[in-house]
Write an enzyme that holds these catalytic residues in place. Sequence first.
Site, PDB file in Angstrom:
ATOM      1  N   GLY A  31      -7.554   1.330   7.389  1.00 22.85           N
ATOM      2  CA  GLY A  31      -6.805   0.968   8.590  1.00 22.85           C
ATOM      3  C   GLY A  31      -5.320   1.245   8.444  1.00 22.85           C
ATOM      4  O   GLY A  31      -4.898   2.004   7.584  1.00 22.85           O
ATOM      5  N   LEU A  33      -3.693   2.941  10.566  1.00 24.16           N
ATOM      6  CA  LEU A  33      -3.862   4.394  10.680  1.00 24.16           C
ATOM      7  C   LEU A  33      -2.578   5.076  11.147  1.00 24.16           C
ATOM      8  O   LEU A  33      -1.833   4.551  11.963  1.00 24.16           O
ATOM      9  CB  LEU A  33      -5.002   4.705  11.655  1.00 24.16           C
ATOM     10  CG  LEU A  33      -6.370   4.101  11.281  1.00 24.16           C
ATOM     11  CD1 LEU A  33      -7.446   4.585  12.261  1.00 24.16           C
ATOM     12  CD2 LEU A  33      -6.769   4.437   9.847  1.00 24.16           C
ATOM     13  N   HIS A  34      -2.353   6.262  10.582  1.00 27.32           N
ATOM     14  CA  HIS A  34      -1.181   7.069  10.921  1.00 27.32           C
ATOM     15  C   HIS A  34      -1.638   8.514  11.097  1.00 27.32           C
ATOM     16  O   HIS A  34      -2.852   8.798  11.059  1.00 27.32           O
ATOM     17  CB  HIS A  34      -0.112   6.934   9.833  1.00 27.32           C
ATOM     18  CG  HIS A  34      -0.626   7.145   8.423  1.00 27.32           C
ATOM     19  ND1 HIS A  34      -1.197   8.329   8.006  1.00 27.32           N
ATOM     20  CD2 HIS A  34      -0.680   6.310   7.350  1.00 27.32           C
ATOM     21  CE1 HIS A  34      -1.551   8.223   6.736  1.00 27.32           C
ATOM     22  NE2 HIS A  34      -1.269   7.005   6.313  1.00 27.32           N
ATOM     23  N   HIS A  37      -4.282   9.924   8.641  1.00 24.68           N
ATOM     24  CA  HIS A  37      -5.657   9.562   8.978  1.00 24.68           C
ATOM     25  C   HIS A  37      -6.117  10.341  10.216  1.00 24.68           C
ATOM     26  O   HIS A  37      -7.267  10.787  10.292  1.00 24.68           O
ATOM     27  CB  HIS A  37      -5.765   8.067   9.276  1.00 24.68           C
ATOM     28  CG  HIS A  37      -5.348   7.153   8.163  1.00 24.68           C
ATOM     29  ND1 HIS A  37      -4.187   6.419   8.205  1.00 24.68           N
ATOM     30  CD2 HIS A  37      -5.935   6.843   6.982  1.00 24.68           C
ATOM     31  CE1 HIS A  37      -4.082   5.685   7.115  1.00 24.68           C
ATOM     32  NE2 HIS A  37      -5.124   5.936   6.342  1.00 24.68           N
ATOM     33  N   GLN A  61     -11.087  -2.859  -4.533  1.00 23.78           N
ATOM     34  CA  GLN A  61     -10.282  -1.776  -5.106  1.00 23.78           C
ATOM     35  C   GLN A  61      -8.834  -2.196  -5.361  1.00 23.78           C
ATOM     36  O   GLN A  61      -8.016  -1.380  -5.767  1.00 23.78           O
ATOM     37  CB  GLN A  61     -10.356  -0.521  -4.248  1.00 23.78           C
ATOM     38  CG  GLN A  61      -9.656  -0.583  -2.914  1.00 23.78           C
ATOM     39  CD  GLN A  61      -9.983   0.629  -2.064  1.00 23.78           C
ATOM     40  OE1 GLN A  61     -11.120   0.817  -1.623  1.00 23.78           O
ATOM     41  NE2 GLN A  61      -9.006   1.482  -1.839  1.00 23.78           N
ATOM     42  N   GLY A 147      -8.552  12.562   2.190  1.00 24.96           N
ATOM     43  CA  GLY A 147      -7.269  13.240   2.115  1.00 24.96           C
ATOM     44  C   GLY A 147      -6.963  13.752   0.715  1.00 24.96           C
ATOM     45  O   GLY A 147      -7.240  13.079  -0.274  1.00 24.96           O
ATOM     46  N   LYS A 149      -4.110  13.852  -0.344  1.00 20.48           N
ATOM     47  CA  LYS A 149      -3.004  13.019  -0.825  1.00 20.48           C
ATOM     48  C   LYS A 149      -3.474  12.143  -1.982  1.00 20.48           C
ATOM     49  O   LYS A 149      -2.756  11.939  -2.947  1.00 20.48           O
ATOM     50  CB  LYS A 149      -2.476  12.148   0.295  1.00 20.48           C
ATOM     51  CG  LYS A 149      -1.356  11.274  -0.190  1.00 20.48           C
ATOM     52  CD  LYS A 149      -0.975  10.233   0.820  1.00 20.48           C
ATOM     53  CE  LYS A 149      -0.247   9.128   0.099  1.00 20.48           C
ATOM     54  NZ  LYS A 149      -1.100   7.978  -0.128  1.00 20.48           N
ATOM     55  N   ASP A 150      -4.696  11.632  -1.858  1.00 19.30           N
ATOM     56  CA  ASP A 150      -5.290  10.824  -2.932  1.00 19.30           C
ATOM     57  C   ASP A 150      -6.196  11.769  -3.736  1.00 19.30           C
ATOM     58  O   ASP A 150      -7.423  11.691  -3.657  1.00 19.30           O
ATOM     59  CB  ASP A 150      -6.059   9.658  -2.328  1.00 19.30           C
ATOM     60  CG  ASP A 150      -5.137   8.756  -1.529  1.00 19.30           C
ATOM     61  OD1 ASP A 150      -4.445   7.931  -2.130  1.00 19.30           O
ATOM     62  OD2 ASP A 150      -5.068   8.916  -0.291  1.00 19.30           O
ATOM     63  N   SER A 185       1.829   7.446   4.451  1.00 18.81           N
ATOM     64  CA  SER A 185       1.046   6.439   3.750  1.00 18.81           C
ATOM     65  C   SER A 185       1.206   5.120   4.474  1.00 18.81           C
ATOM     66  O   SER A 185       2.306   4.807   4.970  1.00 18.81           O
ATOM     67  CB  SER A 185       1.541   6.294   2.305  1.00 18.81           C
ATOM     68  OG  SER A 185       1.038   5.093   1.740  1.00 18.81           O
TER      69      SER A 185
HETATM   70  P1  AMP Z   1      -6.393   4.821   3.102  1.00 23.59           P
HETATM   71  O1  AMP Z   1      -6.527   4.148   4.424  1.00 23.59           O
HETATM   72  O2  AMP Z   1      -5.001   4.848   2.585  1.00 23.59           O
HETATM   73  O3  AMP Z   1      -7.418   4.367   2.111  1.00 23.59           O
HETATM   74  O4  AMP Z   1      -6.722   6.341   3.376  1.00 23.59           O
HETATM   75  C1  AMP Z   1      -7.896   6.732   4.022  1.00 23.59           C
HETATM   76  C2  AMP Z   1      -8.034   8.214   3.917  1.00 23.59           C
HETATM   77  O5  AMP Z   1      -6.920   8.851   4.535  1.00 23.59           O
HETATM   78  C3  AMP Z   1      -8.072   8.702   2.469  1.00 23.59           C
HETATM   79  O6  AMP Z   1      -9.046   9.730   2.351  1.00 23.59           O
HETATM   80  C4  AMP Z   1      -6.681   9.226   2.258  1.00 23.59           C
HETATM   81  O7  AMP Z   1      -6.608  10.243   1.278  1.00 23.59           O
HETATM   82  C5  AMP Z   1      -6.368   9.786   3.624  1.00 23.59           C
HETATM   83  N1  AMP Z   1      -4.930   9.897   3.814  1.00 23.59           N
HETATM   84  C6  AMP Z   1      -3.999   8.924   3.620  1.00 23.59           C
HETATM   85  N2  AMP Z   1      -2.759   9.416   3.834  1.00 23.59           N
HETATM   86  C7  AMP Z   1      -2.916  10.724   4.160  1.00 23.59           C
HETATM   87  C8  AMP Z   1      -2.008  11.785   4.479  1.00 23.59           C
HETATM   88  N3  AMP Z   1      -0.694  11.601   4.506  1.00 23.59           N
HETATM   89  N4  AMP Z   1      -2.520  12.999   4.766  1.00 23.59           N
HETATM   90  C9  AMP Z   1      -3.857  13.211   4.743  1.00 23.59           C
HETATM   91  N5  AMP Z   1      -4.768  12.251   4.444  1.00 23.59           N
HETATM   92  C10 AMP Z   1      -4.304  11.028   4.152  1.00 23.59           C
END
Ligand code: AMP
Length: 280
Positions: A31, A33-34, A37, A61, A147, A149-150, A185
């Site tokens: 969540g 979300l940006h 996402h 996690q 992503g 990014k991770d 992020s």
């Molecule tokens: P999170 O909500 O931070 O766990 O991220 C969910 C998914 O979004 C993961 O697969 C992340 O790698 C991806 N994600 C987060 N930030 C970015 C970004 N700046 N660009 C692309 N994917 C992202």
Amino acid sequence: MQVVRTKAEVRKAVRAARAQGKSVGLVPTMGALHAGHRSLVDTSVANCDFTIVSVFVNPTQFGPGEDLDAYPRTLEADAALCEAAGADLIFAPDPDEMYGAAAATTVHVSGVSEGLCGAFRPVHFDGVTTVVCKLLNIAAVDRAYFGEKDYQQLVVIRTMVADLDIATEIVGVATVREPDGLALSSRNKYLSDQQRAAAPSLRQALLAGAKAAADGASGCEAEQVVADVLAAEPLFRAQYISAVDPDTLEPREDDGLPMVIAAAAYMGETRLIDNIRVEG
Ligand code: AMP
């Protein structure tokens, strides 16, 4: 677009989509979300007939002392973003729905989960792989989107899916950045104005390391370039800077390309990560 809270509702929706011959994609998120996402959701919507976005701040996690309680929770805005992107279903379970009280199983991927972030966040990847394995079992999707990014997370999940014969294609999506290079992020919300202004130096340091590697530097030398640039920004405290093999995540040290240079650095209490891939 539907927002559902239970695994049973997800299974029912997937069955209905499949009965209509639709392909199904999943975007797992926590969540807040940006646009990063959003890029994953857009990719799923473009390539799958039915897109599920999971929104779950996964407690397993987060390690002790990490930001589980402070993590932003913005389901209404998340739903609006998903609806605008053309997603079909949001799965937003609470922790009791996700994990039974007697849950006794953890999915552990050895090797690729142990270096980089795994060395500093010892429970993190077990939490990630367990919840993603559960999501892939609940939704049984054709493709799941993660992503770059991770980067380590992506490699860990690819390894899990291969090892456990999970019939889902794992698709990596390029990192979305602010115009000044900072990777989007959910944790950027924690930064003060001063920290936010300084944060792009992580990307600049990685770009300098990538240039050195492209010019022939070894992994160790490229790491040093990144460290030197980052050290010039006093608000950053580097946690690790590692040049690794893009597939195995083994250190490149004396080797050259291809490599991924990954880094984690603190700004105050906020831990930011980023990486750059340099091809041969
Ligand atoms: P999170 O909500 O931070 O766990 O991220 C969910 C998914 O979004 C993961 O697969 C992340 O790698 C991806 N994600 C987060 N930030 C970015 C970004 N700046 N660009 C692309 N994917 C992202």
